[in-house]
Design a protein around this motif. Structure first.
Motif, mmCIF file in Angstrom:
data_model
loop_
_atom_site.group_PDB
_atom_site.id
_atom_site.type_symbol
_atom_site.label_atom_id
_atom_site.label_comp_id
_atom_site.label_asym_id
_atom_site.label_seq_id
_atom_site.Cartn_x
_atom_site.Cartn_y
_atom_site.Cartn_z
ATOM 1 N N UNK A 152 38.754 -50.686 -14.779
ATOM 2 C CA UNK A 152 38.658 -49.264 -14.463
ATOM 3 C C UNK A 152 37.990 -48.478 -15.583
ATOM 4 N N UNK A 153 38.056 -48.977 -16.820
ATOM 5 C CA UNK A 153 37.438 -48.233 -17.923
ATOM 6 C C UNK A 153 35.917 -48.245 -17.854
ATOM 7 N N UNK A 154 35.337 -49.072 -16.975
ATOM 8 C CA UNK A 154 33.889 -49.023 -16.774
ATOM 9 C C UNK A 154 33.482 -47.639 -16.296
ATOM 10 N N UNK A 155 34.188 -47.108 -15.294
ATOM 11 C CA UNK A 155 33.870 -45.772 -14.774
ATOM 12 C C UNK A 155 34.262 -44.681 -15.757
ATOM 13 N N UNK A 156 35.313 -44.909 -16.524
ATOM 14 C CA UNK A 156 35.841 -43.872 -17.404
ATOM 15 C C UNK A 156 35.037 -43.735 -18.697
ATOM 16 N N UNK A 157 34.645 -44.855 -19.288
ATOM 17 C CA UNK A 157 34.005 -44.805 -20.609
ATOM 18 C C UNK A 157 32.540 -45.259 -20.611
ATOM 19 N N UNK A 158 32.210 -46.331 -19.880
ATOM 20 C CA UNK A 158 30.851 -46.880 -19.942
ATOM 21 C C UNK A 158 29.852 -46.028 -19.181
ATOM 22 N N UNK A 159 30.213 -45.614 -17.974
ATOM 23 C CA UNK A 159 29.266 -44.889 -17.122
ATOM 24 C C UNK A 159 28.759 -43.606 -17.780
ATOM 25 N N UNK A 160 29.611 -42.743 -18.356
ATOM 26 C CA UNK A 160 29.076 -41.517 -18.979
ATOM 27 C C UNK A 160 28.082 -41.798 -20.099
ATOM 28 N N UNK A 161 28.337 -42.825 -20.905
ATOM 29 C CA UNK A 161 27.410 -43.155 -21.998
ATOM 30 C C UNK A 161 26.088 -43.658 -21.435
ATOM 31 N N UNK A 162 26.140 -44.505 -20.435
ATOM 32 C CA UNK A 162 24.918 -45.025 -19.828
ATOM 33 C C UNK A 162 24.122 -43.902 -19.162
ATOM 34 N N UNK A 163 24.802 -42.995 -18.506
ATOM 35 C CA UNK A 163 24.104 -41.890 -17.846
ATOM 36 C C UNK A 163 23.391 -40.988 -18.848
ATOM 37 N N UNK A 164 23.950 -40.857 -20.042
ATOM 38 C CA UNK A 164 23.327 -40.001 -21.056
ATOM 39 C C UNK A 164 21.957 -40.520 -21.469
ATOM 40 N N UNK A 165 21.731 -41.828 -21.327
ATOM 41 C CA UNK A 165 20.453 -42.420 -21.702
ATOM 42 C C UNK A 165 19.599 -42.780 -20.483
ATOM 43 N N UNK A 166 20.075 -42.480 -19.297
ATOM 44 C CA UNK A 166 19.331 -42.827 -18.098
ATOM 45 C C UNK A 166 19.386 -44.309 -17.785
ATOM 46 N N UNK A 167 20.419 -44.992 -18.271
ATOM 47 C CA UNK A 167 20.581 -46.423 -18.029
ATOM 48 C C UNK A 167 21.427 -46.645 -16.774
ATOM 49 N N UNK A 168 21.324 -47.850 -16.212
ATOM 50 C CA UNK A 168 22.196 -48.272 -15.128
ATOM 51 C C UNK A 168 22.810 -49.611 -15.514
ATOM 52 N N UNK A 169 23.659 -50.162 -14.651
ATOM 53 C CA UNK A 169 24.331 -51.423 -14.959
ATOM 54 C C UNK A 169 24.916 -52.005 -13.681
ATOM 55 N N UNK A 170 25.430 -53.218 -13.791
ATOM 56 C CA UNK A 170 26.102 -53.896 -12.679
ATOM 57 C C UNK A 170 27.558 -54.125 -13.035
ATOM 58 N N UNK A 171 28.453 -53.812 -12.102
ATOM 59 C CA UNK A 171 29.872 -54.121 -12.260
ATOM 60 C C UNK A 171 30.226 -55.232 -11.285
ATOM 61 N N UNK A 172 30.681 -56.372 -11.809
ATOM 62 C CA UNK A 172 31.102 -57.494 -10.971
ATOM 63 C C UNK A 172 32.612 -57.408 -10.786
ATOM 64 N N UNK A 173 33.044 -57.217 -9.548
ATOM 65 C CA UNK A 173 34.455 -56.962 -9.267
ATOM 66 C C UNK A 173 35.047 -58.105 -8.453
#
Length: 332
Positions: A152-173
């Motif tokens: 769950x911390x992917x949405x809470x901590x990783x996503x805002x940082x990635x969005x600040x740089x215009x990056x994307x990523x994959x979450x394997x669930x």
């Protein structure tokens, strides 16, 4: 779990590719009369006031002109099957006092790592986007960013940082454990997993959601019907959640064998992520670089170089095995 960090199976020793020869710097003594090759270096036309060389004596053979040696490597340039894209493997972005499996990166360290990629002119993207760009020959400046287990911390901590740089990523669930916890990590801290609604929202916002199987179970050695459930059923469940196709798979613990890769392919995935380089390295067993909280700029650079070296060693071994198989086929 050491295998999931990618630290157990180290790269086997092997020879490096031969270095590209350099030009010897000598000019030609006599220009060729035929049309030069398209890839031959160009030579400057002689000046009008330059002294002319004496013509050769009749009956003597003119020595062939010596052109500077090519700067191309001796081997053919690698194809898409001989090199693998650079994909970073993350798990959790949070603050933990105890982290025996070293799966957690603090938000501060994660921000430093993403900033380092940005300063180097790299752009982090989902593995899906990376594979598509690679097929189109546009992946030079792209780095795949993958997050295993679906914390769950992917949405809470990783996503805002990635969005600040215009990056994307994959979450394997893990398709059947959404909203629960990482009970498979018996000695690690309890971490909550993304809920069904969070996965739905992430997919709607453009983040790639990939399958991490069912129950976080290693695939090698499983019966065929269980492999089918792990690959096909997990994909079906996730497609109902995200409302669209799920095209990426990630092997739990990075454990993979031939039967697993065939099951993933037959289930209709476009690619699958492993961890280590192996004879199976390719579209359905993509190697990745583990990233931890200790990884700063110089460690990331070293891991990039090690990834390239392992690509080379893997390809040399593959060529050696192919040559050996060819010799065996020729034996009567």
């Amino acid at each position: 779990m050491d295998a999931e960090r990618g630290t157990v199976r180290s790269a086997p020793p092997g020879a490096r590719r031969p270095a590209a020869p350099t030009a010897d710097g000598r000019r030609t003594e006599a220009p060729r009369t035929e049309t030069p090759r398209a890839d031959a270096p160009r030579t400057e036309a002689p000046r009008a006031d330059a002294p002319r060389a004496d013509p050769p004596h009749p009956g003597t053979r003119r020595p062939p002109a010596r052109l500077p040696r090519s700067r191309r490597p001796l081997a053919d340039p690698p194809t898409a099957e001989t090199t693998s894209p650079w994909i970073l493997m993350y798990h959790s972005v949070a603050v933990e006092k105890e982290d025996p499996y070293r799966l957690t990166v603090s938000p501060e360290r994660f921000a430093e790592q993403i900033a380092w990629l940005h300063r180097r002119g790299k752009r982090g993207v989902s593995v899906r986007e990376l594979m598509r760009a690679r097929a189109a020959g546009r992946a030079d400046r792209l780095v795949g960013l993958s997050f295993d287990d679906g914390y769950a911390d992917f949405a809470r901590h990783a996503v805002p940082i990635l969005q600040a740089y215009g990056f994307t990523a994959t979450a394997y669930v893990v398709a059947d454990l959404l909203g629960r916890a990482n009970d498979w990590d018996t000695e690690g801290p309890r971490k909550t997993l993304l809920t069904v609604q969070e996965v739905t929202d992430l997919a709607a916002a453009g983040w790639e959601i990939g399958s991490h199987g069912l129950g976080h179970q290693a695939l090698p050695g499983l019966p065929a019907d269980v492999l089918t459930a792990q690959t096909r059923d997990s994909r079906r469940l996730l497609e109902e959640v995200v409302g669209g196709p799920v095209t990426g798979f990630c092997y739990p613990y990075g454990a993979v064998d031939l039967a697993a890769t065939l099951a993933v392919r037959d289930a209709g995935y476009d690619y699958a992520c492993a961890i280590a380089h192996s004879p199976l390295t390719g579209r359905y067993a993509l190697p990745r670089c583990y990233v931890g909280d200790r990884d700063g700029a110089w460690r990331l650079r070293a891991k990039r170089g090690r990834h390239r070296l392992r690509d080379t060693v893997t390809e040399l071994r593959r060529q050696r095995l192919a040559a050996r198989a060819g010799r065996l086929r020729r034996v009567p």
